[in-house]
Scaffold this motif. Structure first.
Motif, PDB file in Angstrom:
ATOM      1  N   ALA A 142     -68.698  42.816 -34.214  1.00 39.99           N
ATOM      2  CA  ALA A 142     -68.158  43.465 -33.011  1.00 39.99           C
ATOM      3  C   ALA A 142     -68.077  44.975 -33.170  1.00 39.99           C
ATOM      4  CB  ALA A 142     -66.773  42.904 -32.702  1.00 39.99           C
ATOM      5  N   ALA A 143     -67.992  45.470 -34.394  1.00 38.83           N
ATOM      6  CA  ALA A 143     -67.930  46.912 -34.612  1.00 38.83           C
ATOM      7  C   ALA A 143     -69.193  47.619 -34.158  1.00 38.83           C
ATOM      8  CB  ALA A 143     -67.672  47.202 -36.087  1.00 38.83           C
ATOM      9  N   ALA A 144     -70.259  46.837 -33.896  1.00 40.88           N
ATOM     10  CA  ALA A 144     -71.528  47.432 -33.463  1.00 40.88           C
ATOM     11  C   ALA A 144     -71.498  47.899 -32.016  1.00 40.88           C
ATOM     12  CB  ALA A 144     -72.663  46.414 -33.649  1.00 40.88           C
ATOM     13  N   HIS A 145     -70.467  47.479 -31.255  1.00 40.99           N
ATOM     14  CA  HIS A 145     -70.416  47.883 -29.840  1.00 40.99           C
ATOM     15  C   HIS A 145     -69.032  48.427 -29.498  1.00 40.99           C
ATOM     16  CE1 HIS A 145     -70.989  47.913 -25.519  1.00 40.99           C
ATOM     17  NE2 HIS A 145     -72.270  47.699 -25.730  1.00 40.99           N
ATOM     18  N   PRO A 146     -68.968  49.617 -28.872  1.00 36.87           N
ATOM     19  CA  PRO A 146     -67.655  50.237 -28.572  1.00 36.87           C
ATOM     20  C   PRO A 146     -66.742  49.345 -27.748  1.00 36.87           C
ATOM     21  CG  PRO A 146     -69.444  51.803 -28.188  1.00 36.87           C
ATOM     22  CD  PRO A 146     -70.091  50.476 -28.462  1.00 36.87           C
ATOM     23  N   ALA A 147     -67.296  48.557 -26.833  1.00 41.32           N
ATOM     24  CA  ALA A 147     -66.463  47.741 -25.942  1.00 41.32           C
ATOM     25  C   ALA A 147     -65.724  46.635 -26.679  1.00 41.32           C
ATOM     26  CB  ALA A 147     -67.323  47.141 -24.832  1.00 41.32           C
ATOM     27  N   LEU A 148     -66.148  46.316 -27.913  1.00 40.48           N
ATOM     28  CA  LEU A 148     -65.560  45.179 -28.622  1.00 40.48           C
ATOM     29  C   LEU A 148     -64.797  45.593 -29.883  1.00 40.48           C
ATOM     30  CD1 LEU A 148     -68.535  42.659 -28.353  1.00 40.48           C
ATOM     31  CD2 LEU A 148     -66.532  42.833 -26.876  1.00 40.48           C
ATOM     32  N   ARG A 149     -64.648  46.874 -30.106  1.00 36.12           N
ATOM     33  CA  ARG A 149     -64.025  47.328 -31.358  1.00 36.12           C
ATOM     34  C   ARG A 149     -62.529  47.076 -31.410  1.00 36.12           C
ATOM     35  NH1 ARG A 149     -67.564  52.907 -31.840  1.00 36.12           N
ATOM     36  NH2 ARG A 149     -69.510  51.869 -32.446  1.00 36.12           N
ATOM     37  N   ASP A 150     -61.889  46.865 -30.259  1.00 32.44           N
ATOM     38  CA  ASP A 150     -60.445  46.635 -30.238  1.00 32.44           C
ATOM     39  C   ASP A 150     -60.078  45.158 -30.125  1.00 32.44           C
ATOM     40  OD1 ASP A 150     -59.893  49.359 -30.440  1.00 32.44           O
ATOM     41  OD2 ASP A 150     -59.966  49.644 -28.260  1.00 32.44           O
ATOM     42  N   VAL A 151     -61.060  44.277 -30.246  1.00 36.86           N
ATOM     43  CA  VAL A 151     -60.783  42.837 -30.203  1.00 36.86           C
ATOM     44  C   VAL A 151     -59.879  42.449 -31.368  1.00 36.86           C
ATOM     45  CG1 VAL A 151     -61.825  40.547 -30.419  1.00 36.86           C
ATOM     46  CG2 VAL A 151     -62.944  42.300 -29.031  1.00 36.86           C
ATOM     47  N   ARG A 152     -58.904  41.585 -31.097  1.00 36.74           N
ATOM     48  CA  ARG A 152     -58.025  41.066 -32.148  1.00 36.74           C
ATOM     49  C   ARG A 152     -58.613  39.762 -32.677  1.00 36.74           C
ATOM     50  NH1 ARG A 152     -52.130  40.199 -30.243  1.00 36.74           N
ATOM     51  NH2 ARG A 152     -53.201  39.337 -28.425  1.00 36.74           N
ATOM     52  N   TRP A 153     -58.743  39.658 -33.987  1.00 34.97           N
ATOM     53  CA  TRP A 153     -59.297  38.472 -34.640  1.00 34.97           C
ATOM     54  C   TRP A 153     -58.157  37.802 -35.398  1.00 34.97           C
ATOM     55  CZ3 TRP A 153     -64.430  37.554 -33.576  1.00 34.97           C
ATOM     56  CH2 TRP A 153     -65.117  38.618 -32.966  1.00 34.97           C
ATOM     57  N   GLN A 154     -57.712  36.652 -34.882  1.00 33.92           N
ATOM     58  CA  GLN A 154     -56.452  36.063 -35.361  1.00 33.92           C
ATOM     59  C   GLN A 154     -56.675  34.640 -35.872  1.00 33.92           C
ATOM     60  OE1 GLN A 154     -53.198  36.617 -32.594  1.00 33.92           O
ATOM     61  NE2 GLN A 154     -52.279  34.659 -33.186  1.00 33.92           N
ATOM     62  N   ARG A 155     -56.214  34.382 -37.093  1.00 31.99           N
ATOM     63  CA  ARG A 155     -56.333  33.031 -37.631  1.00 31.99           C
ATOM     64  C   ARG A 155     -55.306  32.123 -36.970  1.00 31.99           C
ATOM     65  NH1 ARG A 155     -56.528  31.090 -43.992  1.00 31.99           N
ATOM     66  NH2 ARG A 155     -57.624  29.128 -43.553  1.00 31.99           N
ATOM     67  N   SER A 156     -55.763  30.940 -36.550  1.00 38.97           N
ATOM     68  CA  SER A 156     -54.862  30.012 -35.858  1.00 38.97           C
ATOM     69  C   SER A 156     -55.424  28.603 -35.963  1.00 38.97           C
ATOM     70  CB  SER A 156     -54.743  30.396 -34.375  1.00 38.97           C
ATOM     71  OG  SER A 156     -53.990  29.448 -33.651  1.00 38.97           O
ATOM     72  N   ARG A 157     -54.550  27.647 -36.150  1.00 30.09           N
ATOM     73  CA  ARG A 157     -54.956  26.248 -36.091  1.00 30.09           C
ATOM     74  C   ARG A 157     -55.310  25.903 -34.649  1.00 30.09           C
ATOM     75  NH1 ARG A 157     -56.703  23.241 -40.345  1.00 30.09           N
ATOM     76  NH2 ARG A 157     -55.534  23.799 -42.225  1.00 30.09           N
TER      77      ARG A 157
END
Length: 338
Positions: free
Chosen positions: A135-150
């Motif tokens: 996601a770091a390859a595109h400015p629109a997706l750099r602020d996405v939260r990646w959260q571990r969850s069951r």
């Protein structure tokens, strides 16, 4: 005074393709091939369910390179149909449940431009880490939260405009599938669920569709109604296809020379928003004959019918020749069945 010329931002699909190609370039071909073969075994049900699926970075890279383009294409196709049913609306927030490396997140960003709060939930930390990297390859997706969850009965989904669930239900028990759909319905204004285009995948989608309708949602796509599916269980299944450009990894693993393949998928897009459902939906490849086109349609009176469009129908005949599997079809213009 000279004004700076804005630099165009590449389409998300192009950026994703380039980012995945760069990942695979750094992976030994044999290692990638072995990882993909094992992943295919998992998705076909050949791998024991208690075996770790994504064991290391090589596994995750192979998974992303092999599956992300197909998942992206299928989800993007479902979102297109949904967007047609809710014109003028765009989600201000999005939760991607079981999103792994984030294919559905890319598809949502490609469907609706503009900033939004996005959270990807998945239990596999290696997948989330790689998703963040891609996601770091595109400015629109750099602020996405990646959260571990069951993902299952213990899942909690924060209030959001849109929840996507793509190729996840097949990994869950019936109880966990129900809990996931109920959690999505409680939190979201719109829910889009995509599964493999197999009889079992369709059955899981119908199960989810029934729960969403019971929760007060309207079906936006693909169905032209929110009533029961007219397909008799066990006789057929509703699915569609999205064209996917094959990467070198695809060709290496499958041994094919074609530059593309078709990803078969089933889906439901449902919402609490007002919807403009398709008048009817083309549910099979149109059959083009000399002077006529045969269309298999799901129609708003909860029936499946074959319609024959001939040259005497003028512009409708031209439209029928251009129609493709999955398209909306103008019910008011339907000719009599012939």
């Amino acid at each position: 005074m000279n004004r700076p010329v804005p630099v165009p931002v590449p389409a998300l699909a192009d950026v994703l393709r380039a980012a995945l190609a760069e990942l695979v370039d750094g992976l030994p071909p044999r290692q990638a091939g072995r990882a993909v073969e094992r992943l295919i075994g998992h998705y076909r049900g050949d791998t024991p369910t208690d075996a770790p699926i994504l064991r290391d970075r090589a596994d995750v890279v192979a998974y992303a390179a092999y599956r992300m383009p197909a998942t992206f294409a299928a989800v993007r196709s479902a979102l297109d149909a949904f967007a047609d049913a809710v014109p003028g609306w765009a989600p201000g927030s999005h939760v991607d449940v079981g999103g792994g490396t984030g294919a559905a997140t890319w598809a949502v960003g490609d469907t609706w431009a503009g900033p939004r709060q996005v959270t990807v939930l998945d239990w596999a930390e290696p997948a989330l880490a790689l998703g963040r990297e891609i996601a770091a390859a595109h400015p629109a997706l750099r602020d996405v939260r990646w959260q571990r969850s069951r993902i299952g009965a213990a899942l909690t989904v924060e209030d959001t405009d849109l929840v996507t669930v793509s190729y996840v239900l097949n990994e869950l028990t019936a109880a966990d599938r129900a809990a996931l759909v109920d959690a999505a319905a409680s939190a979201a204004r719109a829910v889009v669920i995509v599964e493999a285009g197999t009889p079992d995948g369709y059955a899981r989608v119908i199960e989810a569709r029934d729960r969403l309708v019971a929760a007060g949602f309207h079906v936006a796509a693909p169905c032209p109604h929110s009533a029961a599916c007219p397909i008799v269980p066990g006789t057929d299944w509703c699915h569609f296809a999205a064209r996917v450009s094959r990467s070198s990894l695809h060709r290496q693993v499958k041994g094919g020379s074609l530059a593309y393949e078709d990803e078969k998928f089933s889906y439901v897009a449902a919402t609490r928003l007002p919807v403009s459902q398709a008048p009817s939906r083309v549910v099979r490849h149109p059959l083009i004959r000399k002077g006529q086109v045969l269309l298999d349609l799901c129609e708003p009176d909860e029936q499946l019918r074959r319609r024959t469009v001939t040259k005497r129908h003028g512009d409708l005949y031209k439209a029928a020749r251009d129609a493709v599997w999955g398209d909306a079809w103008p019910d008011a213009a339907n000719p009599p069945t012939e």
